[in-house]
Design a protein around this motif. Structure first.
Motif, PDB file in Angstrom:
ATOM      1  N   LEU A   4       0.857  -1.183   0.000  1.00  0.00           N
ATOM      2  CA  LEU A   4       0.000   0.000   0.000  1.00  0.00           C
ATOM      3  C   LEU A   4       0.894   1.234   0.000  1.00  0.00           C
ATOM      4  CD1 LEU A   4      -2.742   1.492   0.265  1.00  0.00           C
ATOM      5  CD2 LEU A   4      -2.481   1.241   2.761  1.00  0.00           C
ATOM      6  N   THR A  30      -1.471  -1.099  -4.173  1.00  0.00           N
ATOM      7  CA  THR A  30      -2.636  -0.235  -4.036  1.00  0.00           C
ATOM      8  C   THR A  30      -2.124   1.154  -3.679  1.00  0.00           C
ATOM      9  OG1 THR A  30      -3.961  -2.097  -3.232  1.00  0.00           O
ATOM     10  CG2 THR A  30      -4.808   0.113  -2.788  1.00  0.00           C
ATOM     11  N   THR A  32      -3.185   5.240  -2.654  1.00  0.00           N
ATOM     12  CA  THR A  32      -4.183   6.218  -2.247  1.00  0.00           C
ATOM     13  C   THR A  32      -3.503   7.534  -1.905  1.00  0.00           C
ATOM     14  OG1 THR A  32      -6.032   6.712  -0.769  1.00  0.00           O
ATOM     15  CG2 THR A  32      -4.196   5.480   0.177  1.00  0.00           C
ATOM     16  N   GLU A  37      -8.802   7.406   3.560  1.00  0.00           N
ATOM     17  CA  GLU A  37      -9.041   6.235   2.719  1.00  0.00           C
ATOM     18  C   GLU A  37      -8.067   5.116   3.069  1.00  0.00           C
ATOM     19  OE1 GLU A  37      -9.457   4.833  -1.933  1.00  0.00           O
ATOM     20  OE2 GLU A  37      -8.553   6.776  -1.501  1.00  0.00           O
ATOM     21  N   SER A  38      -6.840   5.486   3.417  1.00  0.00           N
ATOM     22  CA  SER A  38      -5.855   4.459   3.765  1.00  0.00           C
ATOM     23  C   SER A  38      -6.285   3.669   4.994  1.00  0.00           C
ATOM     24  CB  SER A  38      -4.471   5.077   3.989  1.00  0.00           C
ATOM     25  OG  SER A  38      -4.405   5.791   5.195  1.00  0.00           O
ATOM     26  N   LEU A  41      -8.705   1.140   3.783  1.00  0.00           N
ATOM     27  CA  LEU A  41      -8.007   0.087   3.040  1.00  0.00           C
ATOM     28  C   LEU A  41      -7.263  -0.849   3.988  1.00  0.00           C
ATOM     29  CD1 LEU A  41      -6.612   2.233   0.092  1.00  0.00           C
ATOM     30  CD2 LEU A  41      -8.270   0.358  -0.090  1.00  0.00           C
ATOM     31  N   ASN A  45      -7.994  -4.939   4.181  1.00  0.00           N
ATOM     32  CA  ASN A  45      -7.026  -5.720   3.412  1.00  0.00           C
ATOM     33  C   ASN A  45      -5.851  -6.119   4.291  1.00  0.00           C
ATOM     34  OD1 ASN A  45      -7.930  -5.308   0.393  1.00  0.00           O
ATOM     35  ND2 ASN A  45      -8.099  -3.315   1.382  1.00  0.00           N
TER      36      ASN A  45
END
Length: 80
Positions: A4, A30, A32, A37-38, A41, A45
């Motif tokens: 991420l 991924t 961002t 939003e992180s 996520l 995930n």
């Protein structure tokens, strides 16, 4: 390895994503630009590594770091 990338600078995200694509062991990336939003996520995930900007406009990297599972590696990224 699932990675991420969290950074509000799109150029930094593109650069980090490019470097990740060059590593055979990184299978999924991924990206961002939003700290909030992180958090969503991260909660939904299982990331092996997170490249996390310390200075985000909506929340600090330190606050995000507190939501990360202890088994996940985190690399803090920030300009000097």
């Amino acid at each position: 390895m699932h990675c991420l990338i969290v950074d509000d600078d799109p150029l930094i995200c593109d650069l980090l994503e490019h470097f990740c694509s060059k590593m055979d062991f990184v299978s999924n990336v991924t990206v961002t630009n939003s700290g909030f939003e992180s958090i969503n996520l991260i909660s939904q995930n299982n990331f092996d590594v997170i490249l996390l900007d310390y200075n985000l406009p909506d929340i600090t990297g330190k606050e995000i770091l507190q939501t990360v599972d202890s088994g996940t590696s985190v690399i803090m990224i920030t300009p000097n």
